[in-house]
Write a protein that holds these residues in place. Structure first.
Motif, PDB file in Angstrom:
ATOM      1  N   LYS A 152     -22.391  75.822  49.491  1.00 14.51           N
ATOM      2  CA  LYS A 152     -22.770  75.153  50.737  1.00 14.51           C
ATOM      3  C   LYS A 152     -21.891  75.637  51.880  1.00 14.51           C
ATOM      4  CE  LYS A 152     -24.316  70.958  48.351  1.00 14.51           C
ATOM      5  NZ  LYS A 152     -24.067  69.503  48.163  1.00 14.51           N
ATOM      6  N   PHE A 153     -20.580  75.734  51.623  1.00 15.61           N
ATOM      7  CA  PHE A 153     -19.664  76.220  52.645  1.00 15.61           C
ATOM      8  C   PHE A 153     -19.932  77.692  52.940  1.00 15.61           C
ATOM      9  CE2 PHE A 153     -15.456  77.726  54.133  1.00 15.61           C
ATOM     10  CZ  PHE A 153     -15.291  76.872  55.207  1.00 15.61           C
ATOM     11  N   ALA A 154     -20.235  78.465  51.891  1.00 10.95           N
ATOM     12  CA  ALA A 154     -20.541  79.885  52.081  1.00 10.95           C
ATOM     13  C   ALA A 154     -21.778  80.055  52.953  1.00 10.95           C
ATOM     14  CB  ALA A 154     -20.754  80.559  50.722  1.00 10.95           C
ATOM     15  N   ALA A 155     -22.819  79.255  52.696  1.00 12.70           N
ATOM     16  CA  ALA A 155     -24.047  79.359  53.487  1.00 12.70           C
ATOM     17  C   ALA A 155     -23.799  78.986  54.942  1.00 12.70           C
ATOM     18  CB  ALA A 155     -25.122  78.461  52.881  1.00 12.70           C
ATOM     19  N   LEU A 156     -22.993  77.960  55.164  1.00 14.15           N
ATOM     20  CA  LEU A 156     -22.682  77.537  56.521  1.00 14.15           C
ATOM     21  C   LEU A 156     -21.907  78.616  57.260  1.00 14.15           C
ATOM     22  CD1 LEU A 156     -22.511  75.495  58.817  1.00 14.15           C
ATOM     23  CD2 LEU A 156     -20.577  74.420  57.637  1.00 14.15           C
ATOM     24  N   THR A 157     -20.861  79.149  56.633  1.00 14.51           N
ATOM     25  CA  THR A 157     -20.060  80.175  57.308  1.00 14.51           C
ATOM     26  C   THR A 157     -20.858  81.455  57.522  1.00 14.51           C
ATOM     27  OG1 THR A 157     -19.067  80.909  55.211  1.00 14.51           O
ATOM     28  CG2 THR A 157     -17.868  79.246  56.478  1.00 14.51           C
ATOM     29  N   GLN A 158     -21.745  81.768  56.592  1.00 17.90           N
ATOM     30  CA  GLN A 158     -22.596  82.952  56.759  1.00 17.90           C
ATOM     31  C   GLN A 158     -23.524  82.780  57.955  1.00 17.90           C
ATOM     32  OE1 GLN A 158     -22.803  85.960  54.779  1.00 17.90           O
ATOM     33  NE2 GLN A 158     -24.001  86.522  56.574  1.00 17.90           N
ATOM     34  N   ASP A 159     -24.066  81.575  58.105  1.00 14.31           N
ATOM     35  CA  ASP A 159     -25.042  81.315  59.161  1.00 14.31           C
ATOM     36  C   ASP A 159     -24.426  81.381  60.554  1.00 14.31           C
ATOM     37  OD1 ASP A 159     -27.694  80.645  60.002  1.00 14.31           O
ATOM     38  OD2 ASP A 159     -27.011  78.605  60.385  1.00 14.31           O
ATOM     39  N   VAL A 160     -23.181  80.962  60.691  1.00  9.74           N
ATOM     40  CA  VAL A 160     -22.570  80.920  62.026  1.00  9.74           C
ATOM     41  C   VAL A 160     -21.636  82.093  62.297  1.00  9.74           C
ATOM     42  CG1 VAL A 160     -22.723  78.401  62.075  1.00  9.74           C
ATOM     43  CG2 VAL A 160     -20.612  79.472  61.285  1.00  9.74           C
ATOM     44  N   THR A 161     -21.461  82.975  61.327  1.00  7.36           N
ATOM     45  CA  THR A 161     -20.566  84.117  61.522  1.00  7.36           C
ATOM     46  C   THR A 161     -20.983  84.955  62.728  1.00  7.36           C
ATOM     47  OG1 THR A 161     -19.889  84.319  59.213  1.00  7.36           O
ATOM     48  CG2 THR A 161     -19.798  86.311  60.531  1.00  7.36           C
ATOM     49  N   GLY A 162     -20.018  85.265  63.557  1.00  2.86           N
ATOM     50  CA  GLY A 162     -20.260  86.127  64.701  1.00  2.86           C
ATOM     51  C   GLY A 162     -20.958  85.467  65.868  1.00  2.86           C
ATOM     52  N   THR A 163     -21.198  84.161  65.791  1.00  5.79           N
ATOM     53  CA  THR A 163     -21.818  83.437  66.899  1.00  5.79           C
ATOM     54  C   THR A 163     -20.752  82.610  67.599  1.00  5.79           C
ATOM     55  OG1 THR A 163     -22.352  81.382  65.718  1.00  5.79           O
ATOM     56  CG2 THR A 163     -23.865  83.233  65.429  1.00  5.79           C
ATOM     57  N   ASP A 164     -21.156  81.939  68.691  1.00  3.34           N
ATOM     58  CA  ASP A 164     -20.220  81.055  69.373  1.00  3.34           C
ATOM     59  C   ASP A 164     -20.363  79.613  68.906  1.00  3.34           C
ATOM     60  OD1 ASP A 164     -22.650  80.468  70.475  1.00  3.34           O
ATOM     61  OD2 ASP A 164     -22.041  80.752  72.561  1.00  3.34           O
ATOM     62  N   LYS A 165     -21.107  79.420  67.817  1.00  2.00           N
ATOM     63  CA  LYS A 165     -21.293  78.073  67.291  1.00  2.00           C
ATOM     64  C   LYS A 165     -20.041  77.627  66.551  1.00  2.00           C
ATOM     65  CE  LYS A 165     -26.281  78.674  66.769  1.00  2.00           C
ATOM     66  NZ  LYS A 165     -27.422  78.736  65.822  1.00  2.00           N
ATOM     67  N   LEU A 166     -19.667  76.369  66.751  1.00  3.20           N
ATOM     68  CA  LEU A 166     -18.469  75.822  66.126  1.00  3.20           C
ATOM     69  C   LEU A 166     -18.831  75.009  64.894  1.00  3.20           C
ATOM     70  CD1 LEU A 166     -16.647  74.441  69.299  1.00  3.20           C
ATOM     71  CD2 LEU A 166     -16.249  76.627  68.183  1.00  3.20           C
ATOM     72  N   ILE A 167     -17.951  75.046  63.910  1.00  2.30           N
ATOM     73  CA  ILE A 167     -18.026  74.106  62.800  1.00  2.30           C
ATOM     74  C   ILE A 167     -16.781  73.223  62.881  1.00  2.30           C
ATOM     75  CG2 ILE A 167     -19.408  75.604  61.332  1.00  2.30           C
ATOM     76  CD1 ILE A 167     -16.883  76.215  59.704  1.00  2.30           C
ATOM     77  N   ALA A 168     -16.946  71.971  62.487  1.00  2.00           N
ATOM     78  CA  ALA A 168     -15.857  71.006  62.597  1.00  2.00           C
ATOM     79  C   ALA A 168     -15.497  70.457  61.231  1.00  2.00           C
ATOM     80  CB  ALA A 168     -16.256  69.854  63.519  1.00  2.00           C
ATOM     81  N   PHE A 169     -14.209  70.289  60.996  1.00  2.00           N
ATOM     82  CA  PHE A 169     -13.692  69.614  59.817  1.00  2.00           C
ATOM     83  C   PHE A 169     -13.371  68.183  60.235  1.00  2.00           C
ATOM     84  CE2 PHE A 169     -13.137  74.025  58.957  1.00  2.00           C
ATOM     85  CZ  PHE A 169     -13.217  74.170  57.579  1.00  2.00           C
ATOM     86  N   VAL A 170     -13.990  67.217  59.588  1.00  2.00           N
ATOM     87  CA  VAL A 170     -13.857  65.813  59.970  1.00  2.00           C
ATOM     88  C   VAL A 170     -13.202  65.049  58.827  1.00  2.00           C
ATOM     89  CG1 VAL A 170     -15.066  63.750  60.763  1.00  2.00           C
ATOM     90  CG2 VAL A 170     -15.942  66.016  61.358  1.00  2.00           C
ATOM     91  N   LEU A 171     -12.156  64.332  59.145  1.00  3.01           N
ATOM     92  CA  LEU A 171     -11.424  63.571  58.143  1.00  3.01           C
ATOM     93  C   LEU A 171     -11.027  62.225  58.735  1.00  3.01           C
ATOM     94  CD1 LEU A 171     -10.416  64.028  55.222  1.00  3.01           C
ATOM     95  CD2 LEU A 171      -8.239  64.739  56.175  1.00  3.01           C
ATOM     96  N   ASP A 172     -11.372  61.145  58.049  1.00  3.22           N
ATOM     97  CA  ASP A 172     -11.086  59.795  58.515  1.00  3.22           C
ATOM     98  C   ASP A 172     -11.657  59.561  59.908  1.00  3.22           C
ATOM     99  OD1 ASP A 172     -10.145  57.211  58.189  1.00  3.22           O
ATOM    100  OD2 ASP A 172      -8.166  57.660  59.003  1.00  3.22           O
ATOM    101  N   GLY A 173     -12.843  60.131  60.170  1.00  9.25           N
ATOM    102  CA  GLY A 173     -13.511  59.921  61.439  1.00  9.25           C
ATOM    103  C   GLY A 173     -12.973  60.739  62.593  1.00  9.25           C
ATOM    104  N   GLU A 174     -12.045  61.641  62.336  1.00  7.47           N
ATOM    105  CA  GLU A 174     -11.438  62.453  63.391  1.00  7.47           C
ATOM    106  C   GLU A 174     -11.722  63.926  63.151  1.00  7.47           C
ATOM    107  OE1 GLU A 174      -7.050  63.364  65.409  1.00  7.47           O
ATOM    108  OE2 GLU A 174      -7.189  62.213  63.561  1.00  7.47           O
ATOM    109  N   VAL A 175     -11.987  64.664  64.223  1.00  8.65           N
ATOM    110  CA  VAL A 175     -12.148  66.105  64.119  1.00  8.65           C
ATOM    111  C   VAL A 175     -10.761  66.722  63.997  1.00  8.65           C
ATOM    112  CG1 VAL A 175     -12.902  68.197  65.294  1.00  8.65           C
ATOM    113  CG2 VAL A 175     -14.325  66.137  65.380  1.00  8.65           C
TER     114      VAL A 175
END
Length: 210
Positions: A152-175
């Protein structure tokens, strides 16, 4: 552990810079333009030299780690018109992790507000430890994902690689981190780092591993 295949980290908050790298046995990679705040300005400061990650850990985590796409954030317009305006803060947001299967609003510790897509990776962290790789002065948090989370993480990183799209790591409701991806990670082994102190890295690792 050597660090290879550096992913350029681009954080929305100038007070938080986290570089995301794939763990491997290759030569150490050197950061280039990591950590510029993605706001509409040509003179955004380099946070690699000036930013300080919070390494913030909650005493009572509100659920497993979530990895989500950033739809919009303070200073970053939405790609499509949102149904409601982005709030100015997260004071009205419930504590703890948002529901994984729904869009969410969350903030980082500097008060930057994010609108997030439903989580594409939930939990799956089999190990999290603080360490200082050979040749580096700052500490990182090394993560390993389980067999369910890895593709799942591989597919996400593959999809956004080289774009300006951000992915966020969220823990305890905080980015904890919002970043761009320059190289896919397909083996579930990664490091999150920036300018962590040993104490900050240990606190972050403890929270992730809880």
């Amino acid at each position: 552990m050597a660090v290879s295949r550096l992913l350029q980290a681009m954080t929305v908050s100038t007070t938080l810079t986290l570089a995301l790298t794939a763990c491997g046995s290759g030569d150490s990679a050197k950061p280039t333009d990591a950590g510029k705040r993605p706001v509409p300005s040509s003179d955004a400061p380099s946070s690699e030299a000036t930013a300080t990650p919070s390494g913030k850990a909650s005493a009572a985590p509100g659920g497993p780690l979530q990895v989500r796409r950033v739809l919009e954030a303070t200073g970053i317009p939405a790609a499509t018109e949102a149904a409601s305006p982005l709030p100015t803060d997260c004071d009205d947001q419930p504590a703890g992790q948002p529901k994984a299967n729904a869009a969410a609003i969350a903030c980082d510790d500097a008060g930057v507000v994010y609108r997030l897509a439903p989580a594409e990776v939930v939990g799956g962290v089999t190990s999290a430890k603080a360490e200082r790789p050979q040749g580096l002065t700052d500490w990182v948090v090394s993560l390993e994902l389980d067999p369910a989370a890895t593709p799942k993480f591989a597919a996400l990183t593959q999809d956004v690689t080289g774009t300006d799209k951000l992915i966020a790591f969220v823990l305890d409701g905080e980015v904890i981190s919002a970043l761009t991806v320059q190289t896919p990670i397909d083996d579930g082994k990664l490091q999150i780092g920036g300018t962590f102190t040993e104490k900050q890295a240990q606190a972050f690792a403890a929270q992730l591993g809880s």
